[in-house]
Scaffold this motif. Structure first.
Motif, mmCIF file in Angstrom:
data_model
loop_
_atom_site.group_PDB
_atom_site.id
_atom_site.type_symbol
_atom_site.label_atom_id
_atom_site.label_comp_id
_atom_site.label_asym_id
_atom_site.label_seq_id
_atom_site.Cartn_x
_atom_site.Cartn_y
_atom_site.Cartn_z
ATOM 1 N N SER A 161 0.824 -1.215 0.000
ATOM 2 C CA SER A 161 0.000 0.000 0.000
ATOM 3 C C SER A 161 0.853 1.258 0.000
ATOM 4 N N ILE A 162 2.033 1.186 0.591
ATOM 5 C CA ILE A 162 2.940 2.336 0.578
ATOM 6 C C ILE A 162 3.445 2.589 -0.841
ATOM 7 N N GLN A 163 3.728 1.504 -1.567
ATOM 8 C CA GLN A 163 4.235 1.631 -2.935
ATOM 9 C C GLN A 163 3.162 2.119 -3.906
ATOM 10 N N PRO A 183 -0.526 3.209 -3.144
ATOM 11 C CA PRO A 183 -1.711 3.430 -2.298
ATOM 12 C C PRO A 183 -3.008 3.543 -3.089
ATOM 13 N N ASP A 234 8.074 1.931 8.888
ATOM 14 C CA ASP A 234 7.151 1.991 7.753
ATOM 15 C C ASP A 234 5.728 2.347 8.174
ATOM 16 N N LYS A 260 4.103 5.637 7.279
ATOM 17 C CA LYS A 260 4.006 5.883 5.837
ATOM 18 C C LYS A 260 2.691 5.378 5.252
ATOM 19 N N VAL A 261 1.958 4.588 6.025
ATOM 20 C CA VAL A 261 0.701 4.005 5.533
ATOM 21 C C VAL A 261 -0.395 5.057 5.567
ATOM 22 N N LYS A 262 -1.012 5.316 4.432
ATOM 23 C CA LYS A 262 -2.054 6.352 4.329
ATOM 24 C C LYS A 262 -3.444 5.758 4.094
#
Length: 269
Positions: free
Chosen positions: A104-106, A108, A200, A203-205
């Protein structure tokens, strides 16, 4: 199509909204069989096996690629892209919680939400952080795995599963451990238990649900609360379920929690 064969991808269900189920370490997609029937009518379900697990194409295993959780996250993204998926609800068990987060970070934009079942960003105790294990203990466990694989599986399965009144669950997990390639599983174990993804988390949105079990010797309440505090768009449900595999030991409660969260999401939308 190579991606779908590599990861033994199965797609079914009558809906259009996608739920992707990502299994934990030493498991495969079969472990979700108690959960998926509750969602087949209303959702499109995507199940798969990581390379080296279940009925995946073990010949596609690459030690460099899968030497970190990023390689497994890449598998998730490649499956999504191969199927042209969007607005994916990803349900990840254990290590797949971190794999799903990394995916999801890569990208989203691919994900509507994450549902993390018994997540842990780091299993090793660190200064100011209680992961649950001392590094030396995990190294000893890896040595046992290398020298006595069957004995390791026999020891670990009931620790993970709990629910001793239902020994068939631990037996299934033990059988799953033993059915997989020893070398690949050993490498996956090292990547799983020695990764540190704490940095990490912020960084999760993507909106996230954390399902936290009681008496989980692998990912304790303190770990679940830590993840919740670090994820800006998260909610946490403390379950009555015991152990580390509620989708197998307590499927009805797990289904109820997921449905409750998804209904709340729909209301907010």
């Amino acid at each position: 199509m190579d991606v779908l064969k590599r990861n033994n991808v199965n797609v079914f269900g009558k809906g259009t909204q996608v739920i992707m189920f990502a299994h934990g370490f030493g498991c495969d997609q079969v472990m979700w069989r108690y959960i998926t029937p509750a969602f087949e009518e209303d959702y499109k379900l995507v199940l798969f096996d990581y390379v080296g697990c279940g009925n995946s194409d073990t010949g596609q295993y690459n030690e460099d690629r899968y030497g970190s959780l990023q390689g497994y996250a890449q598998d998730v993204l490649e499956i999504c892209n191969a199927l042209n998926l969007e607005n994916v609800i990803l349900v990840g068990h254990s290590v797949s919680s971190m794999i799903g987060m990394l995916a999801s970070i890569q990208q989203p934009e691919l994900f509507q939400s994450l549902i993390l079942v018994c997540p842990s960003p780091c299993y090793i105790n660190k200064p100011g952080y209680i992961g649950g294990f001392e590094e030396k203990d995990l190294k000893e466990l890896m040595e046992v795995m290398e020298n006595n694989y069957v004995g390791w599986a026999s020891f670990l399965a009931p620790v993970v599963m709990k629910n001793i009144e239902r020994p068939e669950l631990s037996q299934e997990l033990e059988k799953s451990f033993c059915s997989m390639d020893k070398e690949i599983t050993g490498n996956f174990a090292k990547v799983t238990f020695f990764s540190d993804n704490r940095e990490d988390l912020p960084k999760v949105k993507v909106p996230t649900l954390i399902l936290q079990c009681t008496q989980d010797d692998i990912a304790s309440d303190k770990v679940g609360d830590y993840v919740h505090n670090k994820l800006s768009k998260s909610v946490i449900y403390h379950m009555k379920a015991t152990g580390h595999c509620p989708h197998m030991s307590h499927p009805e409660e797990t289904i109820k929690c997921i449905q409750q969260y998804l209904q709340a999401e729909d209301t907010l939308a």
